[in-house]
Design a protein around this motif. Structure first.
Motif, PDB file in Angstrom:
ATOM      1  N   ARG A   1      36.171  24.740  46.414  1.00 15.88           N
ATOM      2  CA  ARG A   1      36.651  23.584  45.653  1.00 15.88           C
ATOM      3  C   ARG A   1      37.901  22.967  46.266  1.00 15.88           C
ATOM      4  O   ARG A   1      37.993  21.781  46.445  1.00 15.88           O
ATOM      5  N   ASP A   2      38.888  23.759  46.534  1.00 18.10           N
ATOM      6  CA  ASP A   2      40.096  23.330  47.221  1.00 18.10           C
ATOM      7  C   ASP A   2      40.312  24.310  48.350  1.00 18.10           C
ATOM      8  O   ASP A   2      39.984  25.485  48.215  1.00 18.10           O
TER       9      ASP A   2
ATOM     10  N   LEU B   1      42.587  38.632  55.388  1.00 22.60           N
ATOM     11  CA  LEU B   1      41.928  37.351  55.124  1.00 22.60           C
ATOM     12  C   LEU B   1      40.982  37.449  53.928  1.00 22.60           C
ATOM     13  O   LEU B   1      40.926  36.538  53.100  1.00 22.60           O
ATOM     14  N   VAL B   2      40.261  38.557  53.818  1.00 20.21           N
ATOM     15  CA  VAL B   2      39.355  38.765  52.680  1.00 20.21           C
ATOM     16  C   VAL B   2      40.158  38.865  51.385  1.00 20.21           C
ATOM     17  O   VAL B   2      39.799  38.248  50.377  1.00 20.21           O
ATOM     18  N   ASP B   3      41.255  39.606  51.396  1.00 21.20           N
ATOM     19  CA  ASP B   3      42.099  39.719  50.206  1.00 21.20           C
ATOM     20  C   ASP B   3      42.643  38.358  49.775  1.00 21.20           C
ATOM     21  O   ASP B   3      42.639  38.023  48.589  1.00 21.20           O
ATOM     22  N   ARG B   4      43.094  37.571  50.735  1.00 24.47           N
ATOM     23  CA  ARG B   4      43.621  36.238  50.410  1.00 24.47           C
ATOM     24  C   ARG B   4      42.523  35.335  49.853  1.00 24.47           C
ATOM     25  O   ARG B   4      42.751  34.593  48.906  1.00 24.47           O
ATOM     26  N   HIS B   5      41.349  35.412  50.445  1.00 25.80           N
ATOM     27  CA  HIS B   5      40.240  34.605  49.943  1.00 25.80           C
ATOM     28  C   HIS B   5      39.886  35.022  48.511  1.00 25.80           C
ATOM     29  O   HIS B   5      39.666  34.176  47.654  1.00 25.80           O
ATOM     30  N   ASN B   6      39.816  36.326  48.270  1.00 23.92           N
ATOM     31  CA  ASN B   6      39.464  36.804  46.937  1.00 23.92           C
ATOM     32  C   ASN B   6      40.535  36.466  45.907  1.00 23.92           C
ATOM     33  O   ASN B   6      40.217  36.250  44.735  1.00 23.92           O
ATOM     34  N   ASP B   7      41.792  36.403  46.334  1.00 23.04           N
ATOM     35  CA  ASP B   7      42.852  35.920  45.436  1.00 23.04           C
ATOM     36  C   ASP B   7      42.596  34.458  45.075  1.00 23.04           C
ATOM     37  O   ASP B   7      42.753  34.056  43.919  1.00 23.04           O
ATOM     38  N   ALA B   8      42.175  33.667  46.064  1.00 13.90           N
ATOM     39  CA  ALA B   8      41.842  32.258  45.798  1.00 13.90           C
ATOM     40  C   ALA B   8      40.642  32.173  44.859  1.00 13.90           C
ATOM     41  O   ALA B   8      40.599  31.316  43.971  1.00 13.90           O
ATOM     42  N   HIS B   9      39.686  33.074  45.023  1.00 16.98           N
ATOM     43  CA  HIS B   9      38.519  33.109  44.128  1.00 16.98           C
ATOM     44  C   HIS B   9      38.963  33.406  42.690  1.00 16.98           C
ATOM     45  O   HIS B   9      38.484  32.773  41.747  1.00 16.98           O
ATOM     46  N   ALA B  10      39.871  34.338  42.542  1.00 17.94           N
ATOM     47  CA  ALA B  10      40.366  34.697  41.211  1.00 17.94           C
ATOM     48  C   ALA B  10      41.068  33.515  40.543  1.00 17.94           C
ATOM     49  O   ALA B  10      41.082  33.417  39.317  1.00 17.94           O
ATOM     50  N   GLN B  11      41.601  32.602  41.345  1.00 17.67           N
ATOM     51  CA  GLN B  11      42.255  31.405  40.817  1.00 17.67           C
ATOM     52  C   GLN B  11      41.264  30.259  40.615  1.00 17.67           C
ATOM     53  O   GLN B  11      41.654  29.158  40.229  1.00 17.67           O
ATOM     54  N   GLY B  12      39.989  30.516  40.897  1.00 19.93           N
ATOM     55  CA  GLY B  12      38.974  29.503  40.715  1.00 19.93           C
ATOM     56  C   GLY B  12      38.874  28.498  41.845  1.00 19.93           C
ATOM     57  O   GLY B  12      38.275  27.439  41.691  1.00 19.93           O
ATOM     58  N   LEU B  13      39.440  28.824  43.005  1.00 21.21           N
ATOM     59  CA  LEU B  13      39.439  27.884  44.128  1.00 21.21           C
ATOM     60  C   LEU B  13      38.197  28.011  45.020  1.00 21.21           C
ATOM     61  O   LEU B  13      37.940  27.123  45.827  1.00 21.21           O
ATOM     62  N   THR B  14      37.487  29.107  44.916  1.00 23.85           N
ATOM     63  CA  THR B  14      36.244  29.284  45.669  1.00 23.85           C
ATOM     64  C   THR B  14      35.169  29.779  44.718  1.00 23.85           C
ATOM     65  O   THR B  14      35.472  30.313  43.643  1.00 23.85           O
TER      66      THR B  14
ATOM     67  N   TYR C   1      32.817  32.060  45.555  1.00 24.65           N
ATOM     68  CA  TYR C   1      32.261  33.341  46.007  1.00 24.65           C
ATOM     69  C   TYR C   1      33.376  34.294  46.399  1.00 24.65           C
ATOM     70  O   TYR C   1      34.498  33.881  46.655  1.00 24.65           O
ATOM     71  N   GLN C   2      33.044  35.570  46.395  1.00 20.13           N
ATOM     72  CA  GLN C   2      33.967  36.606  46.844  1.00 20.13           C
ATOM     73  C   GLN C   2      33.511  37.128  48.192  1.00 20.13           C
ATOM     74  O   GLN C   2      32.352  36.973  48.574  1.00 20.13           O
ATOM     75  N   MET C   3      34.416  37.776  48.888  1.00 22.52           N
ATOM     76  CA  MET C   3      34.102  38.366  50.184  1.00 22.52           C
ATOM     77  C   MET C   3      34.317  39.874  50.110  1.00 22.52           C
ATOM     78  O   MET C   3      35.062  40.350  49.262  1.00 22.52           O
ATOM     79  N   LYS C   4      33.650  40.610  51.017  1.00 20.22           N
ATOM     80  CA  LYS C   4      33.795  42.061  51.095  1.00 20.22           C
ATOM     81  C   LYS C   4      34.013  42.473  52.543  1.00 20.22           C
ATOM     82  O   LYS C   4      33.728  41.720  53.464  1.00 20.22           O
ATOM     83  N   MET C   5      34.439  43.692  52.722  1.00 18.94           N
ATOM     84  CA  MET C   5      34.663  44.251  54.054  1.00 18.94           C
ATOM     85  C   MET C   5      33.597  45.279  54.423  1.00 18.94           C
ATOM     86  O   MET C   5      33.809  46.085  55.308  1.00 18.94           O
TER      87      MET C   5
END
Length: 124
Positions: A14-15, A77-90, A92-96
């Protein structure tokens, strides 16, 4: 037309989340102090479990350290992306847990992505 749809079939961002300015490749080429802060005991344990899961082996200690650093950088990078997901910015979630977690994006791109335009014909 090459079978390409006019609507997206991939996850929606989304953003643009702030994932940091450094790519994995830049971190790996960077100074050793930055590298050391990424490699925690938690990351080492996670990497060991990942190696066992994917039955990976490395030919030297130098290669092991390079793969560990790529894994640690990707984990950030995965942790930062998942933080963005938790804020509703993406959407999907990512895994390692995938088999490519020890590669930098440049390595993954060189090995697996089609980087040249190719003719695409529909199947009959």
């Amino acid at each position: 037309m090459c079978g390409i749809s006019d609507c997206a079939s991939y996850p929606l961002v989304r953003d643009k989340p702030e994932l940091g300015e450094d790519s994995a490749d830049e971190v790996i080429d960077g100074d050793s102090a930055e590298k050391k802060t990424l490699i925690t005991s938690e990351v080492k344990d996670s990497f060991s479990n990942w190696i066992e899961l994917h039955q990976k082996s490395y030919q030297s200690e130098e290669e092991y350290q390079q793969r560990l650093l790529a894994y640690a950088t990707n984990a950030v990078l995965v942790d930062r992306h998942n933080d963005a997901h938790a804020q509703g910015l993406t959407s999907y979630q990512m895994k390692m847990d995938g088999p490519f977690s020890d590669l930098t994006f440049a390595e993954f791109e060189d090995l697996y992505l089609m980087t040249e335009a190719r003719d695409c014909y529909p199947t009959h």
